[in-house]
Write a protein that holds these residues in place. Structure first.
Motif, short mmCIF file in Angstrom:
data_model
loop_
_atom_site.label_atom_id
_atom_site.label_comp_id
_atom_site.label_asym_id
_atom_site.label_seq_id
_atom_site.Cartn_x
_atom_site.Cartn_y
_atom_site.Cartn_z
N ARG A 41 -17.43 14.15 -0.52
CA ARG A 41 -17.26 12.87 -1.22
C ARG A 41 -16.36 11.93 -0.42
N ALA A 42 -15.30 12.49 0.16
CA ALA A 42 -14.39 11.68 0.98
C ALA A 42 -15.13 11.09 2.18
N ASP A 43 -15.98 11.91 2.82
CA ASP A 43 -16.76 11.43 3.97
C ASP A 43 -17.67 10.27 3.56
N GLU A 44 -18.32 10.41 2.41
CA GLU A 44 -19.23 9.36 1.93
C GLU A 44 -18.48 8.05 1.69
N LEU A 45 -17.30 8.16 1.08
CA LEU A 45 -16.51 6.96 0.79
C LEU A 45 -15.97 6.32 2.07
N LEU A 46 -15.57 7.13 3.03
CA LEU A 46 -15.06 6.59 4.29
C LEU A 46 -16.16 5.86 5.06
N VAL A 47 -17.38 6.37 4.98
CA VAL A 47 -18.52 5.66 5.60
C VAL A 47 -18.74 4.34 4.88
N ARG A 48 -18.71 4.38 3.55
CA ARG A 48 -18.93 3.16 2.75
C ARG A 48 -17.90 2.09 3.08
N PHE A 49 -16.63 2.50 3.29
CA PHE A 49 -15.57 1.55 3.55
C PHE A 49 -15.31 1.36 5.05
N LYS A 50 -16.23 1.88 5.85
CA LYS A 50 -16.18 1.72 7.31
C LYS A 50 -14.87 2.23 7.92
N LEU A 51 -14.43 3.38 7.41
CA LEU A 51 -13.22 4.02 7.92
C LEU A 51 -13.52 5.41 8.49
N ASP A 52 -14.79 5.74 8.60
CA ASP A 52 -15.17 7.08 9.04
C ASP A 52 -14.70 7.36 10.47
N ALA A 53 -14.67 6.33 11.31
CA ALA A 53 -14.22 6.54 12.70
C ALA A 53 -12.72 6.79 12.77
N LYS A 54 -12.02 6.51 11.66
CA LYS A 54 -10.56 6.66 11.64
C LYS A 54 -10.11 7.89 10.86
N THR A 81 0.82 -1.21 0.00
CA THR A 81 0.00 0.00 0.00
C THR A 81 0.86 1.26 0.00
N LYS A 82 0.34 2.29 -0.66
CA LYS A 82 1.07 3.55 -0.83
C LYS A 82 0.39 4.69 -0.07
N VAL A 83 -0.14 4.42 1.11
CA VAL A 83 -0.74 5.50 1.89
C VAL A 83 0.36 6.41 2.43
N LEU A 84 0.01 7.67 2.65
CA LEU A 84 0.94 8.64 3.22
C LEU A 84 0.80 8.58 4.73
N SER A 85 1.73 7.91 5.37
CA SER A 85 1.60 7.53 6.77
C SER A 85 1.49 8.71 7.73
N LYS A 86 2.15 9.82 7.42
CA LYS A 86 2.19 10.96 8.33
C LYS A 86 1.03 11.93 8.12
N LEU A 87 0.16 11.61 7.18
CA LEU A 87 -1.05 12.40 6.96
C LEU A 87 -2.25 11.63 7.50
N SER A 88 -3.30 12.34 7.82
CA SER A 88 -4.50 11.68 8.33
C SER A 88 -5.20 10.92 7.22
N VAL A 89 -6.12 10.08 7.60
CA VAL A 89 -6.91 9.33 6.63
C VAL A 89 -7.67 10.29 5.73
N MET A 90 -8.27 11.34 6.30
CA MET A 90 -9.00 12.31 5.50
C MET A 90 -8.08 13.05 4.54
N GLU A 91 -6.89 13.40 4.98
CA GLU A 91 -5.95 14.10 4.10
C GLU A 91 -5.52 13.20 2.94
N ASN A 92 -5.35 11.91 3.20
CA ASN A 92 -5.06 10.97 2.13
C ASN A 92 -6.18 10.95 1.10
N MET A 93 -7.41 10.98 1.58
CA MET A 93 -8.56 10.96 0.69
C MET A 93 -8.62 12.23 -0.16
N ARG A 94 -8.41 13.36 0.46
CA ARG A 94 -8.46 14.62 -0.29
C ARG A 94 -7.39 14.67 -1.38
N LEU A 95 -6.22 14.11 -1.08
CA LEU A 95 -5.15 14.11 -2.08
C LEU A 95 -5.51 13.25 -3.29
N GLY A 96 -6.44 12.32 -3.12
CA GLY A 96 -6.83 11.46 -4.23
C GLY A 96 -7.65 12.17 -5.28
#
Length: 305
Positions: free
Chosen positions: A159-172, A116-131
């Motif tokens: 849109r990021a919020d909707e996708l995080l809910v869909r993938f059950k990552l909203d709490a993170k 996986t190529k996630v940006l570890s030092k950024l938040s989950v939401m920041e990773n989503m916005r960068l996409g």
């Protein structure tokens, strides 16, 4: 395939594969990707040597083969992360064999990685916005004028919020991406890929390193991509997963496509069995000329002396 969960729009696309021959490089009725004479060599190793390949639109295609078959290298070539020694391919009828990876993604063809190529030092939401692509606030001359791009940023965040809910990552969403488990990172990478609303999603071993609890969740998400009308191409070693969710299977060995067809047809194909286990692995020795074999062995022993 889970027929009960398929949309009405999906069924005709699957039906279109019924008349496609189970042969390498078979032509499809509505291909989203078409490639010809694709080759890539590393020193003396010819990693990819594909004469013709077509990926049917709107279905899930599995790309399988033994280790070193060239699957990931082919992924890298198609998505612009590597350049071929020869060959050309199109996406939606447009040539993309000389297009850089970021432009390929903008056209609607995105991929994930085995590691996986996630940006570890950024938040989950920041990773989503960068996409998200085409962000006006990223342009240096617009960045100081927030009123010009804050509306777009708000839409991206929604849109990021909707996708995080869909993938059950909203709490993170406020957690560092580096704090996620391996399976959660896979989910994040898949969710981030959807930020560009792609037509084709290419998943490189989506189940690698995923614990059983998250595996079923990932399987469900892959199926949902097809049911939304998207095309999925994935590399996978888990044959149970391949049987479960793929509509079509392409088999590579030693850089070439050696077989393709429905999961049932491919699993019974002798070319596939040979690719995974070696040719003549199941030959009955009683059918061979044992006297000739014994004579050859004795000759080799005498020559060694």
């Amino acid at each position: 395939m889970d027929g009960e969960q398929m949309t009405d729009a999906t069924l005709p696309k699957l039906g279109a594969l019924v008349d496609v021959p189970n042969e390498p490089g078979a032509k499809k009725p509505d291909p989203i990707v078409v490639g010809d004479d694709i080759s890539r060599q590393f020193g003396g190793l010819r990693a990819v040597d594909v004469g013709h390949i077509e990926i049917q639109r709107g279905v899930i295609t599995a790309l399988i083969g033994p280790n070193g078959a060239g699957k990931t290298t082919l992924f890298n070539l198609l998505t612009g992360f590597d350049q071929p020694d020869s060959g050309s391919w199109t996406f939606n009828g447009q040539p993309i064999h000389k297009v850089p990876a970021f432009k390929v993604a903008r056209r609607g063809m995105v991929r994930t990685f085995q590691l996986t190529k996630v940006l570890s030092k950024l938040s989950v939401m920041e990773n989503m916005r960068l996409g998200a692509t085409g962000q006006m606030g990223e342009r240096w001359w617009m960045a100081p004028f927030r009123f010009l791009w804050e509306g777009q940023e708000r839409e991206i965040t929604e849109r990021a919020d909707e996708l995080l809910v869909r993938f059950k990552l909203d709490a993170k969403k406020e957690d560092f991406a580096g704090s996620l488990s391996g399976g959660q990172r896979k989910l994040l990478e898949m969710a981030r890929a959807l930020m560009v609303d792609p037509e084709l999603i290419m998943l490189d071993e989506p189940m690698a390193g995923v614990n059983p609890a998250l595996k079923q969740s990932l399987l469900g998400h892959v199926k949902s991509l097809r049911d939304e009308g998207r095309t999925v191409l994935f590399v996978e070693h888990d044959m149970d997963m391949v049987r479960d969710i793929s509509d079509w299977v392409i088999v590579m060995a030693q850089g070439r496509i050696v077989a393709e067809g429905t999961p049932a047809a491919v699993m019974a194909d002798q070319r596939v069995i040979d690719a995974y286990l070696g040719a003549h692995h199941d030959t009955d020795l009683s059918d061979l000329d044992e006297a000739a074999i014994a004579e050859q062995v004795m000759t080799e022993i005498q020559e060694g002396e």
